[in-house]
Design a protein around this motif. Structure first.
Motif, PDB file in Angstrom:
ATOM      1  N   LYS A   1       0.832  -1.213   0.000  1.00 28.78           N
ATOM      2  CA  LYS A   1       0.000   0.000   0.000  1.00 28.78           C
ATOM      3  C   LYS A   1       0.863   1.259   0.000  1.00 28.78           C
ATOM      4  N   VAL A   2       1.888   1.276   0.833  1.00 25.84           N
ATOM      5  CA  VAL A   2       2.784   2.431   0.890  1.00 25.84           C
ATOM      6  C   VAL A   2       3.527   2.576  -0.435  1.00 25.84           C
ATOM      7  N   ASN A   3       4.018   1.472  -0.962  1.00 29.84           N
ATOM      8  CA  ASN A   3       4.736   1.499  -2.235  1.00 29.84           C
ATOM      9  C   ASN A   3       3.845   2.018  -3.360  1.00 29.84           C
TER      10      ASN A   3
ATOM     11  N   LYS B   1       5.337  10.712  -1.661  1.00 28.83           N
ATOM     12  CA  LYS B   1       6.722  10.233  -1.743  1.00 28.83           C
ATOM     13  C   LYS B   1       7.666  11.226  -1.060  1.00 28.83           C
ATOM     14  N   LEU B   2       7.453  12.511  -1.265  1.00 25.03           N
ATOM     15  CA  LEU B   2       8.285  13.529  -0.604  1.00 25.03           C
ATOM     16  C   LEU B   2       8.115  13.478   0.907  1.00 25.03           C
ATOM     17  N   GLU B   3       6.863  13.327   1.370  1.00 22.87           N
ATOM     18  CA  GLU B   3       6.621  13.226   2.810  1.00 22.87           C
ATOM     19  C   GLU B   3       7.270  11.973   3.398  1.00 22.87           C
ATOM     20  N   MET B   4       7.211  10.877   2.665  1.00 27.82           N
ATOM     21  CA  MET B   4       7.827   9.649   3.131  1.00 27.82           C
ATOM     22  C   MET B   4       9.345   9.815   3.207  1.00 27.82           C
ATOM     23  N   ASN B   5       9.935  10.448   2.217  1.00 26.74           N
ATOM     24  CA  ASN B   5      11.382  10.683   2.237  1.00 26.74           C
ATOM     25  C   ASN B   5      11.779  11.591   3.397  1.00 26.74           C
TER      26      ASN B   5
ATOM     27  N   ALA C   1      23.828  -2.455  15.183  1.00 21.37           N
ATOM     28  CA  ALA C   1      23.354  -1.531  14.162  1.00 21.37           C
ATOM     29  C   ALA C   1      22.080  -2.108  13.542  1.00 21.37           C
ATOM     30  N   TYR C   2      21.112  -1.264  13.305  1.00 20.70           N
ATOM     31  CA  TYR C   2      19.868  -1.719  12.684  1.00 20.70           C
ATOM     32  C   TYR C   2      20.111  -1.965  11.205  1.00 20.70           C
ATOM     33  N   GLU C   3      19.629  -3.103  10.733  1.00 24.23           N
ATOM     34  CA  GLU C   3      19.852  -3.502   9.346  1.00 24.23           C
ATOM     35  C   GLU C   3      18.650  -3.157   8.462  1.00 24.23           C
ATOM     36  N   HIS C   4      17.436  -3.365   8.967  1.00 22.19           N
ATOM     37  CA  HIS C   4      16.216  -3.165   8.181  1.00 22.19           C
ATOM     38  C   HIS C   4      15.217  -2.329   8.964  1.00 22.19           C
ATOM     39  N   ALA C   5      14.389  -1.604   8.206  1.00 25.87           N
ATOM     40  CA  ALA C   5      13.251  -0.904   8.795  1.00 25.87           C
ATOM     41  C   ALA C   5      12.072  -1.057   7.848  1.00 25.87           C
ATOM     42  N   SER C   6      10.893  -1.131   8.419  1.00 21.44           N
ATOM     43  CA  SER C   6       9.666  -1.265   7.633  1.00 21.44           C
ATOM     44  C   SER C   6       8.887   0.039   7.676  1.00 21.44           C
ATOM     45  N   ILE C   7       8.312   0.399   6.544  1.00 29.41           N
ATOM     46  CA  ILE C   7       7.451   1.578   6.455  1.00 29.41           C
ATOM     47  C   ILE C   7       6.051   1.078   6.136  1.00 29.41           C
ATOM     48  N   LEU C   8       5.104   1.456   6.966  1.00 27.80           N
ATOM     49  CA  LEU C   8       3.743   0.990   6.789  1.00 27.80           C
ATOM     50  C   LEU C   8       2.757   2.043   7.279  1.00 27.80           C
ATOM     51  N   PHE C   9       1.538   1.958   6.807  1.00 30.41           N
ATOM     52  CA  PHE C   9       0.500   2.839   7.297  1.00 30.41           C
ATOM     53  C   PHE C   9       0.100   2.393   8.704  1.00 30.41           C
ATOM     54  N   VAL C  10      -0.320   3.332   9.509  1.00 33.76           N
ATOM     55  CA  VAL C  10      -0.694   3.032  10.893  1.00 33.76           C
ATOM     56  C   VAL C  10      -1.738   1.930  10.949  1.00 33.76           C
ATOM     57  N   ASP C  11      -2.692   1.951  10.039  1.00 35.01           N
ATOM     58  CA  ASP C  11      -3.752   0.935  10.078  1.00 35.01           C
ATOM     59  C   ASP C  11      -3.277  -0.440   9.581  1.00 35.01           C
ATOM     60  N   GLU C  12      -2.023  -0.542   9.139  1.00 39.17           N
ATOM     61  CA  GLU C  12      -1.466  -1.836   8.717  1.00 39.17           C
ATOM     62  C   GLU C  12      -0.692  -2.503   9.854  1.00 39.17           C
ATOM     63  N   TYR C  13      -0.527  -1.818  10.982  1.00 43.64           N
ATOM     64  CA  TYR C  13       0.263  -2.353  12.087  1.00 43.64           C
ATOM     65  C   TYR C  13      -0.519  -3.377  12.868  1.00 43.64           C
TER      66      TYR C  13
END
Length: 95
Positions: free
Chosen positions: A11-13, A23-27, A83-95
């Motif tokens: 959904k985010v993608n 996309k600018l806000e996400m960046n 060190a953190y290797e990965h992070a996930s970006i998701l909408f709040v309602d997808e958590y």
């Protein structure tokens, strides 16, 4: 934070492909996250995230998006050197 790979939900993608504003806000949110600005979370969660940088625990950050749903960025994959290797970006309602 060291180098970290960001992954997002479908959904985010999809929205980032269809909306330059989102996309600018996400960046911007990613830049804040990398600067250890945890966004729109309670003060006690800021403290927990700052502590997590030392312990390798999960970091959860929340960022407001003006025209769209808010997003979470969650980092919980830690390498041997804390060190953190990965992070996930998701909408709040997808958590």
């Amino acid at each position: 934070m060291n180098k970290i790979k960001f992954f997002c939900t479908k959904k985010v993608n999809d929205l980032s492909k269809n909306s330059i504003n989102f996309k600018l806000e996400m960046n911007e949110a990613i830049e804040k996250f990398l600067k250890e600005d945890w966004g729109d979370i309670p003060k006690e969660d800021f403290v927990m995230n700052d502590k997590a940088l030392k312990t390798g625990d999960r970091i959860i950050a929340k960022y407001k998006c003006k025209e769209y749903k808010d997003i979470y960025i969650i980092a919980d994959t830690v390498l041997n050197n804390n060190a953190y290797e990965h992070a996930s970006i998701l909408f709040v309602d997808e958590y």
